[in-house]
Motif scaffolding. Structure first.
Motif, PDB file in Angstrom:
ATOM      1  N   GLY A   1     -93.740 -98.588  74.899  1.00  0.00           N
ATOM      2  CA  GLY A   1     -93.085 -97.398  73.782  1.00  0.00           C
ATOM      3  C   GLY A   1     -93.653 -98.199  72.745  1.00  0.00           C
ATOM      4  O   GLY A   1     -94.676 -98.665  72.423  1.00  0.00           O
ATOM      5  N   ILE A   2     -92.893 -97.078  71.167  1.00  0.00           N
ATOM      6  CA  ILE A   2     -93.784 -97.461  70.043  1.00  0.00           C
ATOM      7  C   ILE A   2     -93.442 -98.939  69.496  1.00  0.00           C
ATOM      8  O   ILE A   2     -94.322 -98.674  68.345  1.00  0.00           O
ATOM      9  CB  ILE A   2     -93.411 -96.109  69.105  1.00  0.00           C
ATOM     10  N   LYS A   3     -92.690 -99.507  69.482  1.00  0.00           N
ATOM     11  CA  LYS A   3     -92.030-100.779  69.041  1.00  0.00           C
ATOM     12  C   LYS A   3     -92.884-101.118  70.142  1.00  0.00           C
ATOM     13  O   LYS A   3     -92.547-103.199  68.885  1.00  0.00           O
ATOM     14  CB  LYS A   3     -90.389-101.272  69.059  1.00  0.00           C
ATOM     15  N   ASP A   4     -93.714-101.257  70.827  1.00  0.00           N
ATOM     16  CA  ASP A   4     -94.956-102.631  71.289  1.00  0.00           C
ATOM     17  C   ASP A   4     -95.842-101.958  70.541  1.00  0.00           C
ATOM     18  O   ASP A   4     -96.903-103.245  70.807  1.00  0.00           O
ATOM     19  CB  ASP A   4     -94.551-102.189  72.578  1.00  0.00           C
ATOM     20  N   LEU A   5     -95.971-101.276  69.993  1.00  0.00           N
ATOM     21  CA  LEU A   5     -97.840-101.155  69.334  1.00  0.00           C
ATOM     22  C   LEU A   5     -98.112-101.959  68.299  1.00  0.00           C
ATOM     23  O   LEU A   5     -99.172-102.395  68.459  1.00  0.00           O
ATOM     24  CB  LEU A   5     -97.607 -99.633  68.643  1.00  0.00           C
TER      25      LEU A   5
ATOM     26  N   ALA B   1     -86.771 -86.707  69.639  1.00  0.00           N
ATOM     27  CA  ALA B   1     -86.078 -86.209  69.407  1.00  0.00           C
ATOM     28  C   ALA B   1     -85.063 -86.971  68.479  1.00  0.00           C
ATOM     29  O   ALA B   1     -84.143 -86.177  67.298  1.00  0.00           O
ATOM     30  CB  ALA B   1     -86.131 -84.809  69.723  1.00  0.00           C
ATOM     31  N   THR B   2     -84.196 -87.999  69.118  1.00  0.00           N
ATOM     32  CA  THR B   2     -83.057 -88.397  68.818  1.00  0.00           C
ATOM     33  C   THR B   2     -82.893 -89.400  67.799  1.00  0.00           C
ATOM     34  O   THR B   2     -84.131 -89.356  66.934  1.00  0.00           O
ATOM     35  CB  THR B   2     -82.563 -89.622  69.588  1.00  0.00           C
ATOM     36  N   GLU B   3     -81.454 -89.645  66.731  1.00  0.00           N
ATOM     37  CA  GLU B   3     -82.142 -90.049  65.464  1.00  0.00           C
ATOM     38  C   GLU B   3     -82.449 -91.364  66.320  1.00  0.00           C
ATOM     39  O   GLU B   3     -82.701 -92.375  65.463  1.00  0.00           O
ATOM     40  CB  GLU B   3     -80.445 -90.417  65.667  1.00  0.00           C
ATOM     41  N   ASN B   4     -81.829 -92.354  67.330  1.00  0.00           N
ATOM     42  CA  ASN B   4     -82.477 -93.647  67.532  1.00  0.00           C
ATOM     43  C   ASN B   4     -83.848 -93.430  67.633  1.00  0.00           C
ATOM     44  O   ASN B   4     -84.779 -94.382  67.400  1.00  0.00           O
ATOM     45  CB  ASN B   4     -81.526 -93.872  68.881  1.00  0.00           C
TER      46      ASN B   4
ATOM     47  N   TYR C   1     -88.805 -95.600  65.100  1.00  0.00           N
ATOM     48  CA  TYR C   1     -90.450 -94.866  64.201  1.00  0.00           C
ATOM     49  C   TYR C   1     -90.273 -96.031  62.371  1.00  0.00           C
ATOM     50  O   TYR C   1     -91.445 -96.287  62.315  1.00  0.00           O
ATOM     51  CB  TYR C   1     -90.424 -93.422  64.397  1.00  0.00           C
ATOM     52  N   ILE C   2     -89.702 -95.824  61.916  1.00  0.00           N
ATOM     53  CA  ILE C   2     -89.012 -96.656  61.120  1.00  0.00           C
ATOM     54  C   ILE C   2     -89.731 -98.132  61.051  1.00  0.00           C
ATOM     55  O   ILE C   2     -90.115 -98.491  60.431  1.00  0.00           O
ATOM     56  CB  ILE C   2     -87.815 -96.057  60.099  1.00  0.00           C
ATOM     57  N   VAL C   3     -89.156 -98.848  62.219  1.00  0.00           N
ATOM     58  CA  VAL C   3     -89.347 -99.633  62.722  1.00  0.00           C
ATOM     59  C   VAL C   3     -90.757-100.345  62.779  1.00  0.00           C
ATOM     60  O   VAL C   3     -91.864-101.285  62.294  1.00  0.00           O
ATOM     61  CB  VAL C   3     -88.734-100.922  63.517  1.00  0.00           C
ATOM     62  N   LEU C   4     -91.230 -98.677  63.636  1.00  0.00           N
ATOM     63  CA  LEU C   4     -92.451 -99.022  63.586  1.00  0.00           C
ATOM     64  C   LEU C   4     -93.731 -98.939  63.220  1.00  0.00           C
ATOM     65  O   LEU C   4     -94.288 -99.576  62.199  1.00  0.00           O
ATOM     66  CB  LEU C   4     -93.192 -97.832  64.759  1.00  0.00           C
ATOM     67  N   SER C   5     -93.023 -98.304  62.007  1.00  0.00           N
ATOM     68  CA  SER C   5     -94.611 -97.832  60.632  1.00  0.00           C
ATOM     69  C   SER C   5     -94.169 -99.338  60.400  1.00  0.00           C
ATOM     70  O   SER C   5     -95.283 -99.705  59.432  1.00  0.00           O
ATOM     71  CB  SER C   5     -93.776 -96.411  59.805  1.00  0.00           C
TER      72      SER C   5
END
Length: 153
Positions: A38-42, A66-69, A74-78
């Motif tokens: 998933g994205i947090k692994d990127l 699409a959920t708030e989580n 995504y913010i963590v990823l960015s």
């Protein structure tokens, strides 16, 4: 020079394959692919592609639900991708598709494919042709959708 491509199994299309196809279409740069859940692994995938596999730039391909989580993830990823760039001194091009940014799945598919292809071109330009990007400065380029154009006086 080598391009890193990190993608996820959470994506609803094979973004890594699209990136590789576009890269092969426009240049002969070698690449390394790294697929994670998933994205947090990127971010760690991007760092490993740079540190362990010798990539000069990394394109991360992520899909955000699409959920708030999902949006918080995504913010963590960015933020984490920004840290990878600062730690390595290398560009990491974030190609993210948000599940709720299109009206229907067909539109989302078109946006996703276009965004991946356009960011692959950006990554190649950063490595091989930075003057092209300089010529496009201030012209309202968008990845995935129609360009918005520059504001003229």
């Amino acid at each position: 020079m080598k391009v890193g491509i990190a993608d996820t199994t959470f994506s609803r299309i094979n973004m890594g394959k699209i990136a590789i196809n576009e890269l092969r279409k426009i240049c002969s740069l070698p690449y390394e692919r790294y697929t994670v859940p998933g994205i947090k692994d990127l971010p760690i995938a991007a760092k490993k592609l740079i540190d362990e596999r010798g990539c000069d730039i990394v394109i991360t391909c992520g899909w955000v639900g699409a959920t708030e989580n999902d949006k918080l993830s995504y913010i963590v990823l960015s933020m984490s991708l920004q840290l990878v760039q600062l730690m390595t001194g290398k560009h990491v091009i974030d190609v993210t598709i948000h599940e709720d940014e299109a009206e229907d799945e067909q539109e989302l598919l078109v946006v996703a494919e276009n965004r991946v292809r356009e960011h692959v071109r950006n990554a190649v330009d950063l490595l091989l042709n930075p003057k092209r990007l300089e010529r496009l400065a201030g012209t309202g380029q968008r990845q995935g959708y129609e360009d918005v154009g520059e504001i003229r006086r």
